[in-house]
Design a protein around this motif. Structure first.
Motif, mmCIF file in Angstrom:
data_model
loop_
_atom_site.group_PDB
_atom_site.id
_atom_site.type_symbol
_atom_site.label_atom_id
_atom_site.label_comp_id
_atom_site.label_asym_id
_atom_site.label_seq_id
_atom_site.Cartn_x
_atom_site.Cartn_y
_atom_site.Cartn_z
ATOM 1 N N VAL A 17 66.819 20.104 -2.665
ATOM 2 C CA VAL A 17 67.966 19.200 -2.757
ATOM 3 C C VAL A 17 67.484 17.835 -3.229
ATOM 4 O O VAL A 17 66.530 17.283 -2.671
ATOM 5 N N GLY A 125 80.540 22.993 -1.515
ATOM 6 C CA GLY A 125 79.441 23.455 -0.675
ATOM 7 C C GLY A 125 78.822 24.778 -1.069
ATOM 8 O O GLY A 125 77.808 25.186 -0.488
ATOM 9 N N GLU A 127 76.990 25.583 -3.373
ATOM 10 C CA GLU A 127 75.630 25.447 -3.888
ATOM 11 C C GLU A 127 74.553 25.641 -2.823
ATOM 12 O O GLU A 127 73.389 25.858 -3.143
ATOM 13 N N MET A 128 74.924 25.592 -1.553
ATOM 14 C CA MET A 128 73.966 25.727 -0.467
ATOM 15 C C MET A 128 73.936 27.129 0.126
ATOM 16 O O MET A 128 73.278 27.355 1.140
ATOM 17 N N THR A 129 74.630 28.077 -0.490
ATOM 18 C CA THR A 129 74.795 29.369 0.163
ATOM 19 C C THR A 129 74.266 30.544 -0.662
ATOM 20 O O THR A 129 74.298 30.514 -1.891
ATOM 21 N N THR A 153 69.603 21.905 -6.189
ATOM 22 C CA THR A 153 70.907 21.244 -6.216
ATOM 23 C C THR A 153 70.687 19.748 -6.381
ATOM 24 O O THR A 153 69.916 19.145 -5.619
ATOM 25 N N TYR A 155 72.579 16.364 -6.097
ATOM 26 C CA TYR A 155 73.759 15.638 -5.637
ATOM 27 C C TYR A 155 73.683 14.212 -6.178
ATOM 28 O O TYR A 155 72.777 13.470 -5.823
ATOM 29 N N TRP A 228 77.352 18.470 1.906
ATOM 30 C CA TRP A 228 76.055 19.155 1.863
ATOM 31 C C TRP A 228 75.792 19.883 3.181
ATOM 32 O O TRP A 228 75.419 21.058 3.204
ATOM 33 N N GLY A 231 77.906 22.939 3.505
ATOM 34 C CA GLY A 231 77.379 24.032 2.714
ATOM 35 C C GLY A 231 76.210 24.718 3.393
ATOM 36 O O GLY A 231 76.071 25.950 3.348
ATOM 37 N N MET A 232 75.365 23.945 4.052
ATOM 38 C CA MET A 232 74.247 24.531 4.793
ATOM 39 C C MET A 232 74.758 25.418 5.926
ATOM 40 O O MET A 232 74.191 26.479 6.204
#
Length: 359
Positions: A17, A125, A127-129, A153, A155, A228, A231-232
Motif C-alpha cells: 500500500v 475497498g 482493492e484490499m480483497t 494499491t 491511494y 482502506w 477493505g482490509m
C-alpha cells in the motif's frame, strides 16, 4: 468493553500500500518493483479521459487502454478486455477507478494471472480483497482466491478531491458495510475487530465533512484511510446477510453497487444486532449512539444518499423473488435467516422505511 477472544485465526494478506498525497507519481516506480514494462490501463467510460492521461504519462510502459469496465463485472466484458490485453502483450494491469474497474482487473488476473496495480478513486475497498464477484446471465457469483488479490494499491488523496458528493457518500457507506459485517463474521478476530471499529469511526466522522466541502483535504484523507481499513476487513474475514442480499439485488436487477449497499446496510444490521451484541457495542462506540442501525440510516439521509431501493430502480414485484434468491446458498449469518423476515426486510428497504429488528 471490547470483546475478548481466547482462540482465533488471523491470516495477514500480502500486498503493498502506498498512501498519501501526490502518490500517483510513484506508479512507474511501483511497476519497476513488480518488474513490469507493459501496463494495460483499465477504466470505466466515465473515467476514460483521466485514464488516457495516465496512459500517456506512462510513455513506453503504457501498453494500451480499455475503458469499458462496468458494474458487477459481466463475464462478456472481461473476455473482451482479456483478448485486447493478450493482443497488446500486456504484463500487468493498472485499474484506475472504483469497484467496477478494480473488479475487471481481478477478473483478468483470475484468467491470465497478470499482476495488478490498483489506483482507487472511490471508497469501495475492493482493492484490499482476494474476492471477486462476476455476473453471467443475470446471476452474480463470488469466490475468494489470492490469485485476484492486487499486488500494489496506490491511494492518492488528490484523486478523491473531485469525487462528487453523492458518490463520496454512497461509496463511503458501501465501505462501512464491510467493516460492520466483519464485526460479526463467523471467522472474526481481534485484529480485524479493531480495524473495523476504527474504520467505521473514521468514515462516519469524515463523510459529512466531505459532502459539505469536497476539497477538505483532512476529511478526504480520513475518509480514504477509513475506506482502506474497510477493505482490509472485507479481505480478511467472511461476510454475512448484508453482502448476500446486495449480491442478489445487484445481480438480479442490475442495481448500482454502492447505492444498494448504502440502502441495505441499516436493515441488515438491525436484523442481526441482537444476535451480535459485541458487534453492536463496537458500532455504538464508533458511532456514538445506542442504536447503530438507526444511526446509519440517519447518516445516509444526512449525506443525501438514497435510502430506498425503489429510488435506484428495483421493481416492487421483485421483492418476493429476491427473498427466494437470498435463501439459495445463504452466507453464514449470526441470526437464522427466515423467509418471511427477509422478505419484510427487503420490502422495508424498497420503501425506504427505517430499519427494524423484525422479531
Amino acid at each position: 468493553m471490547r470483546e475478548r477472544m481466547d482462540a482465533f485465526a488471523y491470516t495477514a494478506l500480502p500486498g503493498r500500500v502506498v498512501f498519501g498525497t501526490g502518490t500517483l507519481a510513484q506508479l512507474s516506480e511501483e511497476m519497476e518493483r513488480l518488474e513490469c514494462r507493459r501496463a494495460f490501463v483499465l477504466s470505466t467510460p466515465q473515467q476514460a479521459d483521466k485514464a488516457r492521461e495516465l496512459l500517456s504519462d506512462l510513455g513506453e510502459h503504457g501498453a494500451g487502454l480499455f475503458d469499458g469496465a462496468t458494474m458487477h463485472t459481466p463475464v462478456e466484458v472481461t473476455e473482451r478486455a482479456l483478448a485486447i490485453a493478450r493482443e497488446l502483450e500486456a504484463d500487468c494491469t493498472v485499474a484506475f477507478g472504483g469497484g467496477s474497474t478494480i473488479g475487471l482487473g481481478k477478473a483478468i488476473a483470475l484468467r491470465a494471472d497478470l499482476p495488478q496495480i490498483c489506483i482507487p478513486t472511490t471508497y469501495a475497498g475492493s482493492e484490499m480483497t482476494p474476492i471477486i464477484g462476476q455476473t453471467e446471465n443475470g446471476v452474480k457469483t463470488t469466490q475468494r482466491t489470492e490469485k485476484v488479490l492486487p499486488e500494489v494499491t496506490i491511494y492518492d488523496v488528490d484523486l478523491t478531491l473531485t469525487l462528487p458528493a453523492l458518490l463520496s457518500a454512497t461509496s463511503g457507506l458501501n465501505a462501512m458495510a464491510h467493516a460492520v459485517e466483519a464485526l460479526y463474521a463467523k471467522d472474526r478476530n481481534p485484529v480485524i475487530a479493531l480495524l473495523a471499529e476504527e474504520a467505521v469511526s473514521a468514515l462516519a466522522s469524515a463523510l459529512p465533512k466531505v459532502v459539505a466541502d469536497g476539497v477538505d483535504r483532512r476529511a478526504r484523507t480520513d475518509a480514504l484511510y477509513g475506506a482502506w481499513l474497510c477493505g482490509m476487513c472485507l479481505g480478511s474475514v467472511g461476510m454475512a446477510l448484508h453482502h448476500k442480499l446486495c449480491h442478489v439485488l445487484g445481480g438480479a436487477f442490475d442495481l448500482p453497487h454502492a447505492e444498494t449497499h448504502a440502502i441495505v446496510l441499516p436493515h441488515a444490521l438491525a436484523y442481526n444486532a441482537a444476535a451480535a451484541q459485541s458487534a453492536a457495542a463496537a458500532l455504538s462506540r464508533a458511532l456514538g449512539t445506542q442504536d447503530p442501525a438507526q444511526a446509519l440510516f440517519d447518516l445516509a439521509g444526512k449525506l443525501g444518499a438514497p435510502r430506498a431501493l425503489r429510488q435506484i430502480g428495483m421493481p416492487e414485484d421483485g421483492i418476493a423473488p429476491a427473498a427466494e434468491l437470498a435463501l439459495e446458498n445463504p452466507y453464514w449469518n449470526p441470526r437464522p435467516i427466515g423467509r418471511d423476515a427477509i422478505e419484510t426486510l427487503i420490502a422495508r428497504a424498497w420503501a425506504g422505511e427505517p430499519p427494524s429488528a423484525l422479531r
